[in-house]
Design a protein around this motif. Structure first.
Motif, PDB file in Angstrom:
ATOM      1  N   TYR A  19       0.841  -1.209   0.000  1.00 40.03           N
ATOM      2  CA  TYR A  19       0.000   0.000   0.000  1.00 40.03           C
ATOM      3  C   TYR A  19       0.874   1.256   0.000  1.00 40.03           C
ATOM      4  N   ILE A  20       1.923   1.258   0.881  1.00 38.03           N
ATOM      5  CA  ILE A  20       2.756   2.462   1.033  1.00 38.03           C
ATOM      6  C   ILE A  20       3.417   2.837  -0.293  1.00 38.03           C
ATOM      7  N   PHE A  25      -2.059   6.146  -3.117  1.00 39.30           N
ATOM      8  CA  PHE A  25      -2.412   6.365  -1.720  1.00 39.30           C
ATOM      9  C   PHE A  25      -1.612   7.502  -1.087  1.00 39.30           C
ATOM     10  N   LEU A  26      -0.958   8.337  -1.939  1.00 42.51           N
ATOM     11  CA  LEU A  26      -0.235   9.499  -1.419  1.00 42.51           C
ATOM     12  C   LEU A  26      -0.951  10.778  -1.858  1.00 42.51           C
ATOM     13  N   ASP A  27      -0.704  11.872  -1.114  1.00 44.85           N
ATOM     14  CA  ASP A  27      -1.368  13.130  -1.480  1.00 44.85           C
ATOM     15  C   ASP A  27      -0.859  13.625  -2.841  1.00 44.85           C
ATOM     16  N   GLU A  32       2.758  12.758   1.499  1.00 45.70           N
ATOM     17  CA  GLU A  32       2.036  12.337   2.705  1.00 45.70           C
ATOM     18  C   GLU A  32       0.979  11.281   2.366  1.00 45.70           C
ATOM     19  N   PRO A  33       0.786  10.311   3.285  1.00 42.41           N
ATOM     20  CA  PRO A  33      -0.276   9.321   3.027  1.00 42.41           C
ATOM     21  C   PRO A  33      -1.652   9.976   3.077  1.00 42.41           C
ATOM     22  N   THR A  34      -2.564   9.518   2.262  1.00 48.14           N
ATOM     23  CA  THR A  34      -3.925  10.068   2.287  1.00 48.14           C
ATOM     24  C   THR A  34      -4.668   9.531   3.506  1.00 48.14           C
ATOM     25  N   LEU A  37      -5.504   5.974   3.162  1.00 49.03           N
ATOM     26  CA  LEU A  37      -4.438   5.007   3.484  1.00 49.03           C
ATOM     27  C   LEU A  37      -4.379   4.771   4.997  1.00 49.03           C
TER      28      LEU A  37
END
Ligand code: HEM
Length: 250
Positions: A19-20, A25-27, A32-34, A37
């Motif tokens: 996922y990372i 799943f990032l802005d 930054e993670p959403t 996420l």
């Protein structure tokens, strides 16, 4: 889980890194993670650990109190044991060796039927609708499905619904698992929000085979097995057992 390929080899990747490393799943700045996420991680942390942790003691309890079922599981394990490895006199099974065992799987499903890790299923209505039963529901209302109580309804599971009886999951000749619709079983939910980890959970729980084969397990005398009033159906006092290596004298 398979990851990026390096020189023809497939590197292993854990589910969180999967996922990372996904830019979706990032802005927008990609740093930054959403919020999605973060919620997914919390979902995984809760979904992964608690239901299996709650279900295993109930399975061990059901087996410990039903010697007939233990004999059935051991019988099914005999051909597997001849191929399995052992360490210090204890037989160790690989998930691959256990995955096709139907009686063990039936014993596991039957335990989850009587003691579902999620005893209540809660849904919020997003738009006015009419359920197949004819009941009208309105946006914002909550629908609770009493999963635990449904297991104890004769109209759903028959007159022996309160009994721990793995055979109800088997075909008449005992060779196959009977089809049971997910909306009837419900322990892994049904429909689009069904449990994503069902197969992992089943594989983890099948490892109870090592306990069944190597040990005789008895519930400790005087220990009160009670349900905890909680969103996850845990044992209030835990499970205290007496364990003896199979075949050993006391
Ligand atoms: C005995 C073990 C388990 C049981 C009984 C179980 C049961 C359930 C149930 C009933 C739900 C639906 C919750 C709801 O929406 O109301 C669910 C969702 C979920 N489960 Fe499991 N679970 C188990 C183990 C696992 C494991 C080991 C994983 C991960 C490897 C997992 C991952 C998930 C995820 C990600 C969801 C959310 C699916 C979604 O919202 O779309 N579960 N589980």
């Amino acid at each position: 889980m398979a990851g990026q390929q390096t020189d023809g080899e497939v590197a292993a990747v854990d589910i969180l890194s999967h996922y990372i490393d996904d830019p979706d799943f990032l802005d927008e700045a990609g740093r930054e993670p959403t919020d999605f996420l973060l919620k997914t991680f919390i979902n995984f942390m809760v979904a992964l650990r608690d239901p299996v942790g709650a279900a295993l003691p109930w399975l061990v309890y059901n087996l410990a109190t039903h010697p007939r079922v233990v004999s059935g599981v051991r019988e099914e394990l005999v051909p597997v044991v001849s191929r399995a490895s052992s360490a210090a006199g204890t037989v160790v099974f690989e998930p691959e060796e256990l995955k096709d065992l139907v009686y063990l799987r039936a014993a596991l499903f039957e335990s989850l039927r009587l003691f579902p890790s999620g005893p209540i299923e809660r849904k919020t209505v997003i738009a006015d609708d009419v359920l197949p039963s004819g009941h009208k529901v309105h946006a914002g209302e909550t629908v609770l499905v009493p999963v635990y109580s449904k297991r104890r309804m004769e109209s759903v599971w028959g007159g022996d619904c309160r009994e721990y009886r793995p055979e109800r999951w088997l075909s008449e000749d005992g060779a196959r698992l009977r089809f049971v619709p997910s909306y009837k079983f419900l322990s892994f939910n049904t429909g689009p929000r069904s449990c994503l980890g069902k197969n992992i959970a089943v594989a983890q729980m099948m490892s109870v085979a090592a306990v069944v084969w190597n040990f005789d397990v008895e519930v400790a005398e005087g220990h009160a097995v009670e349900q905890k009033l909680s969103v996850v159906l845990q044992m209030k006092n835990g499970l205290m057992v007496k364990v003896k290596k199979t075949g050993e004298c006391v």
